[in-house]
Design a protein around this motif. Structure first.
Motif, PDB file in Angstrom:
ATOM      1  N   THR A  95      -4.792  -4.730  13.329  1.00  0.00           N
ATOM      2  CA  THR A  95      -5.064  -5.410  12.072  1.00  0.00           C
ATOM      3  C   THR A  95      -3.713  -5.672  11.425  1.00  0.00           C
ATOM      4  O   THR A  95      -2.680  -5.518  12.081  1.00  0.00           O
ATOM      5  N   TYR A  96      -3.701  -6.060  10.164  1.00  0.00           N
ATOM      6  CA  TYR A  96      -2.439  -6.215   9.455  1.00  0.00           C
ATOM      7  C   TYR A  96      -2.029  -4.886   8.837  1.00  0.00           C
ATOM      8  O   TYR A  96      -2.876  -4.068   8.466  1.00  0.00           O
ATOM      9  N   GLY A  97      -0.716  -4.697   8.697  1.00  0.00           N
ATOM     10  CA  GLY A  97      -0.219  -3.437   8.155  1.00  0.00           C
ATOM     11  C   GLY A  97      -0.732  -3.129   6.766  1.00  0.00           C
ATOM     12  O   GLY A  97      -1.010  -1.973   6.446  1.00  0.00           O
ATOM     13  N   PRO A 126       4.595  -6.793   9.464  1.00  0.00           N
ATOM     14  CA  PRO A 126       5.393  -5.732   8.837  1.00  0.00           C
ATOM     15  C   PRO A 126       6.424  -6.306   7.873  1.00  0.00           C
ATOM     16  O   PRO A 126       7.135  -7.261   8.195  1.00  0.00           O
ATOM     17  N   GLY A 127       6.517  -5.733   6.687  1.00  0.00           N
ATOM     18  CA  GLY A 127       7.518  -6.150   5.722  1.00  0.00           C
ATOM     19  C   GLY A 127       7.431  -7.627   5.410  1.00  0.00           C
ATOM     20  O   GLY A 127       6.358  -8.168   5.126  1.00  0.00           O
ATOM     21  N   LEU A 128       8.574  -8.302   5.484  1.00  0.00           N
ATOM     22  CA  LEU A 128       8.640  -9.718   5.138  1.00  0.00           C
ATOM     23  C   LEU A 128       8.354 -10.628   6.327  1.00  0.00           C
ATOM     24  O   LEU A 128       8.729 -11.804   6.320  1.00  0.00           O
ATOM     25  N   ALA A 129       7.669 -10.122   7.358  1.00  0.00           N
ATOM     26  CA  ALA A 129       7.290 -10.969   8.484  1.00  0.00           C
ATOM     27  C   ALA A 129       6.249 -11.999   8.071  1.00  0.00           C
ATOM     28  O   ALA A 129       6.131 -13.058   8.679  1.00  0.00           O
ATOM     29  N   ALA A 138       3.412  -5.772   4.415  1.00  0.00           N
ATOM     30  CA  ALA A 138       3.377  -4.308   4.500  1.00  0.00           C
ATOM     31  C   ALA A 138       4.795  -3.778   4.304  1.00  0.00           C
ATOM     32  O   ALA A 138       5.500  -3.471   5.256  1.00  0.00           O
ATOM     33  N   ASN A 139       5.197  -3.674   3.052  1.00  0.00           N
ATOM     34  CA  ASN A 139       6.573  -3.287   2.732  1.00  0.00           C
ATOM     35  C   ASN A 139       6.774  -1.784   2.621  1.00  0.00           C
ATOM     36  O   ASN A 139       7.911  -1.323   2.591  1.00  0.00           O
ATOM     37  N   SER A 178       2.165   1.934  14.932  1.00  0.00           N
ATOM     38  CA  SER A 178       3.292   1.091  15.323  1.00  0.00           C
ATOM     39  C   SER A 178       3.180  -0.247  14.626  1.00  0.00           C
ATOM     40  O   SER A 178       2.105  -0.844  14.565  1.00  0.00           O
ATOM     41  N   ARG A 179       4.285  -0.712  14.090  1.00  0.00           N
ATOM     42  CA  ARG A 179       4.322  -2.084  13.615  1.00  0.00           C
ATOM     43  C   ARG A 179       4.135  -3.022  14.808  1.00  0.00           C
ATOM     44  O   ARG A 179       4.574  -2.724  15.919  1.00  0.00           O
ATOM     45  N   LEU A 180       3.477  -4.136  14.555  1.00  0.00           N
ATOM     46  CA  LEU A 180       3.128  -5.080  15.615  1.00  0.00           C
ATOM     47  C   LEU A 180       3.920  -6.377  15.452  1.00  0.00           C
ATOM     48  O   LEU A 180       3.825  -7.047  14.418  1.00  0.00           O
ATOM     49  N   LEU A 181       4.704  -6.717  16.469  1.00  0.00           N
ATOM     50  CA  LEU A 181       5.402  -7.994  16.529  1.00  0.00           C
ATOM     51  C   LEU A 181       4.580  -8.917  17.411  1.00  0.00           C
ATOM     52  O   LEU A 181       4.279  -8.573  18.558  1.00  0.00           O
TER      53      LEU A 181
END
Length: 329
Positions: A95-97, A126-129, A138-139, A178-181
């Motif tokens: 899902t999204y962070g 993740p973050g500013l992605a 998700a900062n 884990s953050r997802l790229l």
């Protein structure tokens, strides 16, 4: 691109921007997950109605009986994964962070980590992605997740690390965040030589004027900034870690002793993330180094293109060079 990958998707705001200056790998999460699934028939994948945006379509096509879409219900996603774990499955969730942490935090903590369940949460944007503002950025997720006992927390840099983490997560005991790229992901590290090691950092030596400490996608920008700084006579080294918890405190302290100053770069707020880990490690070792934090400010960030957001909030290569140069001066 392997034949099993199907690059059909609707692009998010930041995904519409091409990777510039580096090779890219499409859907590295899918590549690693499919490799893990071949070895582990107990691996299942769940998503909260975000299959199109988290690169799980290829798994669904190959293993339809091992794929579950629970709909827009992140708490149900985590509880279903925890239940499947209790039956002997290893549950990969996507899902999204922001949704994984803000909506399902208690469920990840109690239903999963508290019982050491084999649930692996892969959290996108993740973050500013993401370009969709504070609701989708998700900062603060790394700080939230590393506060939970029994939780492994990972922040991959590039396609190489994303694919490796997806493949190895099935073998990591207990609950993993884990953050997802996703989509087209730059290749920064050579997959033939680079290996993610849980609880260990990766040192790239180069000079002692500045020591960069970075995680996740910020490592790519740090490497680019190092080249520009070197052209201006500033020699730097790099300590990269994809492993936030466990964290390589001993390796960080050893690295810090080899440089004059430290610059911590993270696609995360400065509180609770990598900078906090670095400061704690140095304090506990009785070591002092001048330290500059380059991180997302303590505010809800706005909408915009990826490049615009990185520059506005000081995380672009140009802003890293600018801030480090001014700090040293």
């Amino acid at each position: 691109m392997p034949e099993t990958l199907v690059p059909s998707r609707t692009l998010a705001m930041s995904e519409s921007e091409a990777v510039v200056g580096r090779p890219a790998q499409f859907a590295p999460f899918a590549i690693g997950t499919l490799k893990a699934a071949e070895r582990h028939p107990e691996l299942v994948v769940l998503t909260a109605d975000l299959g199109k945006y988290t690169d799980v379509h290829d798994f669904r096509h190959k293993y339809p009986q091992r794929f579950f879409n629970v709909g827009m219900a992140e708490q149900a996603l985590v509880m279903a994964a925890a239940g499947l774990s209790k039956t002997g499955k290893v549950a990969y969730c996507t899902t999204y962070g922001t949704f994984a942490t803000r909506r399902a935090y208690d469920f990840l903590a109690i239903a999963c980590a508290h019982s050491d369940e084999n649930v692996k949460m892969f959290a996108g944007n993740p973050g500013l992605a993401s370009g969709y503002g504070g609701t989708h950025q998700a900062n603060e997720d790394l700080g939230l997740m590393r506060a939970i006992p029994n939780m492994t927390v990972l922040d991959p840099c590039d396609a190489t690390e994303m694919a490796q983490i997806a493949e190895m997560a099935v073998d990591i005991p207990g609950t993993v965040y884990s953050r997802l790229l996703r989509a087209n992901v730059p290749v920064v590290f050579d997959p033939a030589t680079h290996r993610v090691r849980i609880g260990k950092g990766h040192v790239v030596a180069g000079g002692s004027d500045v020591g960069f400490v970075s995680t996740g996608s910020m490592t790519e920008r740090v490497i680019d900034a190092q080249r520009e700084l070197a052209a201006g006579g500033i020699a730097s080294s790099l300590f990269h870690t994809a492993s936030i918890k466990p964290f390589d405190a001993a390796g960080l302290v050893e690295f810090a002793a080899s440089v004059k100053r430290l610059v911590v770069c993270e696609n995360h707020v400065a509180s609770g993330g990598l900078a906090s880990l670095v400061i704690d490690a140095l304090y506990e070792a009785g070591q002092h180094r001048p330290l500059l934090k380059i991180a997302i400010p303590d505010q809800f960030t706005e909408c915009g293109s990826h490049a615009y957001l990185l520059d506005k909030y000081g995380l672009s290569k140009a802003r890293i060079v600018e801030r480090v140069t001014a700090w040293l001066a």
